[in-house]
Design an enzyme around this catalytic site. Structure first.
Site, short mmCIF file in Angstrom:
data_model
loop_
_atom_site.label_atom_id
_atom_site.label_comp_id
_atom_site.label_asym_id
_atom_site.label_seq_id
_atom_site.Cartn_x
_atom_site.Cartn_y
_atom_site.Cartn_z
N HIS A 157 32.59 33.36 52.37
CA HIS A 157 31.68 33.42 53.69
C HIS A 157 31.88 32.84 54.82
CE1 HIS A 157 29.78 34.00 49.54
NE2 HIS A 157 29.43 35.40 50.10
N ASP B 58 34.77 25.85 49.17
CA ASP B 58 33.42 26.44 48.34
C ASP B 58 34.28 27.42 47.22
OD1 ASP B 58 31.76 28.56 47.40
OD2 ASP B 58 30.58 28.35 49.32
N ASP C 230 36.19 29.42 51.90
CA ASP C 230 34.86 29.98 51.68
C ASP C 230 35.30 31.61 51.68
OD1 ASP C 230 32.20 30.60 51.29
OD2 ASP C 230 31.94 28.92 52.23
N ASP D 120 33.56 29.74 45.72
CA ASP D 120 33.59 31.24 45.70
C ASP D 120 34.46 31.72 46.48
OD1 ASP D 120 32.68 31.35 48.42
OD2 ASP D 120 30.58 31.54 47.71
N GLU E 144 29.09 24.87 45.15
CA GLU E 144 28.99 26.15 44.51
C GLU E 144 29.13 26.50 43.21
OE1 GLU E 144 26.55 28.09 46.13
OE2 GLU E 144 26.38 27.58 48.35
N HIS F 65 22.36 27.56 52.96
CA HIS F 65 23.88 27.53 52.36
C HIS F 65 24.77 28.39 53.29
CE1 HIS F 65 23.80 30.45 48.95
NE2 HIS F 65 23.57 30.99 50.07
N HIS G 68 26.35 24.78 49.57
CA HIS G 68 27.28 24.37 50.46
C HIS G 68 26.65 23.91 51.76
CE1 HIS G 68 31.77 25.67 52.07
NE2 HIS G 68 31.51 24.30 52.33
N ASP H 14 29.59 31.14 56.69
CA ASP H 14 28.29 30.18 56.93
C ASP H 14 28.18 30.10 58.19
OD1 ASP H 14 28.55 30.13 54.17
OD2 ASP H 14 29.28 28.28 53.74
#
Length: 303
Positions: free
Chosen positions: A128, A230, A126, A232, A275, A143, A99, A130
């Protein structure tokens, strides 16, 4: 939506701690990305892969921002490629890779519209945040830093990638699907003031309402928005082959609804998918799912 989609592969595997996401662009091609886009009646051009050095050929000199020089260099070159796509009036579809590539993509779109005295919004899908910086990161993996850099926090080499700092005003950015934050990321998010819709919010209000609210923020006073997706952010049950899987993500229909809302807004300026890790996947299941998500963002409908 414009009539021509230009795909740029970015086999970046420098920003994370687990190898394999550099094969993401190839996995998407194998999963039928080009045929799917063409079946929608759109022109499609595969502009190949950006050259990215392999981690084994480099030394991570800064433990707080591993491979910073190499990632910044790649993102600068990606910015140039995406800007050319925009200047030609085509739609940029960027496929990673980890990412960290979003820094280059958003720098291009932000700069393109800044020269036209316009701002852009950002929807960051996402698991996360980030939102780490070299000062807060527990891993040194870049990332985990791109959203922070885009919003004006972090290493100067990344923050200054575009023509304007921050590349996106925090009040015009939205994080969706978040469910795994580092300790200091929470403080950074509060300090920056960016809006975050967690999985709990999605559970409570539903994806339809979340996307309605996210789009209102990302399109308020902007030329449109970039969607950085992303894989994930989706649940590992539907996308097992990702760099950093986190249980409890969006299901198949919730994920498609993100893309459908993005298309129907008429304000989508660019899209990237990141990702995908074929090493961890099941018979290319994640890339095939990602292709279908892209097609939803390009206008594919059930009826």
């Amino acid at each position: 939506m414009v009539g021509k989609v230009a795909m740029i592969g970015v086999p970046m595997d420098l920003g994370g701690g687990r190898r394999g996401v550099d094969m993401g662009p190839s996995a998407m091609r194998i999963a039928g990305l080009e045929d799917g886009v063409r079946r929608l009646g759109l022109e499609y051009e595969d502009r190949g892969n950006l050259g990215v050095p392999q981690p084994e050929s480099r030394e991570a000199k800064n433990p707080r921002a591993r491979f910073l020089f190499e990632i910044a260099n790649c993102c600068r070159r990606l910015r140039g490629r995406v800007e050319r796509v925009l200047d030609e009036g085509a739609f940029p579809l960027v496929v990673g890779g980890d990412h960290s590539i979003a820094i280059g993509t958003v720098a291009a779109i932000s700069s393109h519209y800044h020269r036209r005295a316009q701002k852009i919004g950002l929807i960051w899908f996402d698991a996360h945040g980030d939102m780490n910086t070299p000062d807060t990161t527990p891993s040194g993996n870049i990332h985990g830093m791109p959203c922070a850099a885009i919003l004006g926090r972090g290493a100067p080499e990344l923050v200054g990638m575009g023509e304007v700092v921050p590349m996106v005003d925090p009040c015009r950015a939205v994080l969706v699907g978040v469910r795994d934050l580092d300790q200091y990321e929470r403080e950074e998010i509060k300090s920056v003031g960016v809006k975050v819709f967690t999985m709990r919010d999605i559970d409570m209000w539903g994806m339809n309402e979340i996307m309605r609210r996210a789009l209102a923020i990302a399109t308020d006073g902007t030329a449109g928005f970039h969607l950085s997706f992303d894989m994930d952010g989706t649940d590992p049950s539907v996308a097992p082959g990702v760099g950093t899987p986190v249980a409890g993500g969006t299901d198949l229909r919730e994920s498609h609804l993100v893309m459908e809302h993005a298309f129907e807004s008429g304000k989508l300026l660019g899209l990237e998918v990141t990702e995908i890790n074929p090493i961890l996947d099941e018979r290319n299941k994640t890339a095939e799912f990602a292709v279908q998500l892209v097609l939803s963002a390009m206008g594919k409908r059930i009826l």
